[in-house]
Design an enzyme around this catalytic site. Structure first.
Site, short mmCIF file in Angstrom:
data_model
loop_
_atom_site.label_atom_id
_atom_site.label_comp_id
_atom_site.label_asym_id
_atom_site.label_seq_id
_atom_site.Cartn_x
_atom_site.Cartn_y
_atom_site.Cartn_z
N ASP A 133 5.94 7.24 4.58
CA ASP A 133 6.70 8.36 4.00
C ASP A 133 7.98 8.09 3.48
O ASP A 133 8.78 8.84 3.68
CB ASP A 133 6.67 9.14 5.40
CG ASP A 133 5.18 9.41 5.94
OD1 ASP A 133 4.19 9.47 5.13
OD2 ASP A 133 5.03 9.45 7.21
N GLU A 134 8.07 7.16 2.64
CA GLU A 134 9.29 6.57 2.19
C GLU A 134 9.58 7.41 1.02
O GLU A 134 10.91 7.90 0.56
CB GLU A 134 9.50 5.30 1.68
CG GLU A 134 9.53 4.38 2.83
CD GLU A 134 8.05 3.89 2.84
OE1 GLU A 134 7.16 4.52 2.59
OE2 GLU A 134 7.82 2.77 3.95
N ARG B 273 8.07 13.44 12.92
CA ARG B 273 8.40 11.97 12.59
C ARG B 273 9.49 11.43 13.27
O ARG B 273 10.60 12.31 13.61
CB ARG B 273 8.45 11.55 11.15
CG ARG B 273 7.56 11.84 10.31
CD ARG B 273 7.93 11.67 8.95
NE ARG B 273 6.89 11.93 7.81
CZ ARG B 273 7.18 12.50 6.57
NH1 ARG B 273 8.21 12.79 6.30
NH2 ARG B 273 5.96 12.65 5.76
N GLY C 17 -0.38 10.42 2.69
CA GLY C 17 0.02 11.87 2.40
C GLY C 17 1.12 11.64 1.64
O GLY C 17 2.32 11.35 1.89
N HIS C 18 1.17 11.67 0.35
CA HIS C 18 2.09 11.55 -0.92
C HIS C 18 2.45 12.73 -1.41
O HIS C 18 1.56 13.58 -2.02
CB HIS C 18 1.50 10.49 -1.87
CG HIS C 18 1.26 9.24 -1.43
ND1 HIS C 18 0.93 8.26 -1.97
CD2 HIS C 18 1.42 8.77 0.11
CE1 HIS C 18 0.95 6.88 -1.35
NE2 HIS C 18 0.99 7.42 0.00
N GLN D 164 1.00 3.64 2.94
CA GLN D 164 1.58 3.43 4.04
C GLN D 164 3.09 2.46 3.77
O GLN D 164 3.68 2.84 2.83
CB GLN D 164 0.80 2.58 4.94
CG GLN D 164 -0.44 3.37 5.55
CD GLN D 164 -1.54 3.60 4.71
OE1 GLN D 164 -2.09 2.75 4.16
NE2 GLN D 164 -1.92 4.78 4.51
N LYS E 272 6.99 7.63 -1.64
CA LYS E 272 5.99 7.25 -2.98
C LYS E 272 5.72 8.10 -3.80
O LYS E 272 5.59 7.72 -5.09
CB LYS E 272 5.00 6.18 -2.04
CG LYS E 272 5.71 5.06 -1.49
CD LYS E 272 4.55 4.38 -0.42
CE LYS E 272 3.88 5.19 0.47
NZ LYS E 272 4.50 5.45 1.68
N GLY F 64 16.58 14.41 -3.27
CA GLY F 64 15.94 15.86 -3.20
C GLY F 64 14.34 15.49 -3.45
O GLY F 64 14.29 14.59 -4.22
P1 GDP Z 1 5.30 9.06 0.97
O1 GDP Z 1 4.05 9.22 1.84
O2 GDP Z 1 5.86 7.90 0.62
O3 GDP Z 1 4.73 9.68 -0.37
O4 GDP Z 1 6.26 10.21 1.25
P2 GDP Z 1 5.61 11.67 1.98
O5 GDP Z 1 5.35 12.42 0.79
O6 GDP Z 1 4.74 11.57 3.16
O7 GDP Z 1 7.08 11.96 2.59
C1 GDP Z 1 8.40 12.12 1.94
C2 GDP Z 1 8.97 13.56 2.27
O8 GDP Z 1 10.16 13.63 1.71
C3 GDP Z 1 8.23 14.87 1.35
O9 GDP Z 1 8.01 15.76 1.82
C4 GDP Z 1 9.03 14.62 -0.02
O10 GDP Z 1 8.80 15.98 -0.79
C5 GDP Z 1 10.31 14.52 0.47
N1 GDP Z 1 11.24 13.97 -0.40
C6 GDP Z 1 10.93 12.96 -1.17
N2 GDP Z 1 12.21 12.44 -1.78
C7 GDP Z 1 13.18 13.10 -1.26
C8 GDP Z 1 14.53 13.29 -1.32
O11 GDP Z 1 15.12 12.49 -1.87
N3 GDP Z 1 15.27 14.16 -0.50
C9 GDP Z 1 14.51 15.06 0.42
N4 GDP Z 1 15.40 15.78 0.99
N5 GDP Z 1 13.28 14.96 0.47
C10 GDP Z 1 12.35 13.97 -0.28
P1 IMO Z 2 1.79 7.04 3.54
O1 IMO Z 2 1.05 6.59 2.60
C1 IMO Z 2 3.21 7.12 7.76
C2 IMO Z 2 0.26 5.24 10.74
C3 IMO Z 2 -0.14 6.08 11.82
C4 IMO Z 2 -0.33 5.37 12.83
C5 IMO Z 2 -0.77 3.95 12.29
C6 IMO Z 2 -2.17 3.56 12.23
O2 IMO Z 2 1.99 8.71 3.60
O3 IMO Z 2 3.16 6.65 3.66
P2 IMO Z 2 -4.20 4.70 10.91
O4 IMO Z 2 -4.69 6.34 10.64
O5 IMO Z 2 -3.85 3.98 9.52
O6 IMO Z 2 -5.28 3.66 11.70
O7 IMO Z 2 -3.10 4.99 11.51
O8 IMO Z 2 -0.45 4.12 10.86
N1 IMO Z 2 0.22 5.78 9.31
C7 IMO Z 2 1.24 6.23 8.51
N2 IMO Z 2 2.54 6.61 8.91
N3 IMO Z 2 2.55 7.21 6.51
C8 IMO Z 2 1.43 6.84 6.01
O9 IMO Z 2 1.01 6.91 5.08
C9 IMO Z 2 0.51 6.33 7.41
N4 IMO Z 2 -0.91 5.95 7.55
C10 IMO Z 2 -0.80 5.43 8.55
O10 IMO Z 2 0.45 7.12 11.95
O11 IMO Z 2 0.66 4.85 13.72
MG MG Z 3 3.29 10.32 3.45
#
Ligand code: GDP
Ligand code: IMO
Ligand code: MG
Length: 422
Positions: free
Chosen positions: A13-14, A303, A40-41, A222, A16, A412
């Site tokens: 969830d960085e 989180r 979840g991207h 991940q 990506k 953002g």
């Molecule tokens: P991913 O799994 O690495 O693609 O990340 P996620 O989408 O799960 O989680 C990142 C969350 O932060 C999402 O809700 C994005 O819309 C949001 N986001 C991404 N970049 C930024 C940022 O620079 N600032 C803020 N406030 N939100 C961001």
């Molecule tokens: P993205 O691509 C954050 C975590 C789960 C659990 C562990 C194992 O959006 O960054 P799994 O379902 O893979 O067997 O779960 O890994 N996890 C994630 N945490 N972002 C994800 O994906 C994740 N995919 C799995 O919460 O701790």
């Molecule tokens: Mg994610």
């Protein structure tokens, strides 16, 4: 010609999705190489927010071809739901711009059921899996009785499914209830629709296009600290989330990889169970969670939040051969009086500066360096020089500690809230 890899350096969830979408115009192909619908991207543009689970994040950019590689585990039901949503909302025909590997593994209702039961049986030591069937599907792959996407094209797919299911009958006896039967029905309906997509040997597709001079961006899912080998085992996912995973998960050789973009949040989060040395349990942690809207994109779970962890970041940079660092969600840290960064740990009574292979909360505590905060004015910055001095010092300190330049700062969720530093 180049293959670049973009991946997360923390626990997922960085951000990506945002950056793959931002970079996609520079590439011809965007390819997912591991994981499945546990991802979840999130992408935000033109006032629309979209979360992708199975589909690569290049899908909204014209003329990009998107690949689901052999290292991925594919749930046809979730995949088709996603396809239908996007096709409706954006009036696109995705069968033309998406190819799936014959060698990717299929997630079936059996795998989801197994995930649920296995997690329940773990009791207090549960991992906090997303319950999408990821672990059981990779187990079947390694156990050499997985079901691959290419098999949906076979006349006797139903027999193959039944045979695979039978490996689990003893364990699952008594669990095949009506909801399981309904899920199986949906599974077979989705398989029919899946056949409309290009199901090909994507390793050939990738390599032919590399040789033709095309550019490929491999999209990680991940994060490095969730890697099956190098993450905080056993609280990890079941795939290799690191750069090496991109080679295995796409069928490209290591010498084809040019740049590795490592994405990290300006702080840390983790969803699910497992060690997290810099986790905050106080109001500061709550403020980070609320500023950053830190709720899982796949499961909606809150989180866990904490300060940036430099030893963990250095470890991830080392494992991945990161060439450029991208700092995400830096806006979330504005308006704090002080910001802390972990620069080492007290570990079993000793001071260390590396990320150990075995961490339990009671045997590790962070050693912090404190910085003065900055204001939300910096969040409007268009270039590095527009950031307040304290913000700049924070960035320079991290670069100095890890020895890699930060080339991008995200302020953002939308495409425009991004500073690229040459
Ligand atoms: P991913 O799994 O690495 O693609 O990340 P996620 O989408 O799960 O989680 C990142 C969350 O932060 C999402 O809700 C994005 O819309 C949001 N986001 C991404 N970049 C930024 C940022 O620079 N600032 C803020 N406030 N939100 C961001
Ligand atoms: P993205 O691509 C954050 C975590 C789960 C659990 C562990 C194992 O959006 O960054 P799994 O379902 O893979 O067997 O779960 O890994 N996890 C994630 N945490 N972002 C994800 O994906 C994740 N995919 C799995 O919460 O701790
Ligand atoms: Mg994610």
């Amino acid at each position: 010609m180049s293959v670049d890899v973009l991946l997360g350096l923390q626990w997922g969830d960085e951000g990506k999705g945002k950056i793959v979408d931002y970079l996609a115009p520079k590439y011809d192909f965007i390819a997912r190489f591991q994981g499945g619908p546990n991802a979840g991207h999130t992408l935000e543009f033109d006032g629309i927010k979209h979360v992708l689970h199975q589909i690569p994040s290049g899908i909204f950019r014209d003329n990009k071809h998107n690949i689901i590689g052999n290292g991925v585990v594919l749930d046809p039901v979730i995949f088709m739901d996603e396809i239908i949503q996007i096709e409706k909302k954006f009036n696109l025909d995705l069968t033309k711009i998406l190819s799936i590997s014959t060698r990717a593994q299929l997630i079936s209702p059996v795998h989801r059921l197994l995930d649920k039961i296995l997690e329940k049986n773990k009791g207090d030591s549960k991992i906090g899996s997303t319950l999408k069937g990821i672990g059981p599907t990779y187990q079947d792959k390694i156990g050499r009785h997985g079901l691959r996407v290419g098999e949906v094209l076979s006349k006797n797919f139903n027999d193959k499914y039944a045979k695979q299911k039978s490996y689990h009958d003893n364990f699952l006896d008594g669990h095949y209830d009506q909801s399981f039967v309904d899920e199986e029905k949906k599974f077979f309906e989705s398989i029919k629709k899946l056949k409309k997509f290009k199901i090909v040997d994507t390793e050939y597709l990738m390599n032919k296009n590399i040789n033709r001079g095309k550019n490929i961006l491999a999209e990680g899912a991940q994060g490095t600290l969730l890697d099956i080998d190098f993450g905080s085992y056993p609280f990890v996912t079941s795939s290799n989330t690191t750069t090496a995973g991109a080679c295995i998960g796409l069928g490209i050789s290591p010498n084809k990889i040019l740049n590795v973009f490592g994405i990290f949040k300006a702080y840390c989060t983790r969803v699910g169970a497992g060690p997290f040395p810099t986790e905050l349990f106080d109001d500061i942690g709550k403020k980070i969670a609320s500023n950053g809207n830190e709720f899982g994109s796949t499961t909606g779970r809150a989180r866990r939040c904490g300060w940036l962890d430099i030893p963990a970041l250095k470890y991830s940079i080392m494992l991945n051969g990161v060439t450029e660092l991208y700092m995400m969600k830096a806006d979330v840290l504005s308006d704090f009086n002080e910001i802390k960064v972990c620069v080492g740990y007290n570990y079993n009574g000793e001071k260390i500066d590396y990320f150990p292979s075995s961490i339990e909360s009671e045997n590790i505590s962070p050693i912090y360096k404190t910085f003065q905060g900055w204001s939300s004015k910096s969040n409007k910055a268009q270039k590095f020089e527009d950031l307040e001095k304290n913000f700049q010092s924070y960035v320079r300190f991290i670069e100095d500690q890890v020895g890699v330049k930060i080339n991008l700062i995200s302020l953002g969720p939308v495409r425009e809230q991004t500073i690229y530093i040459n």
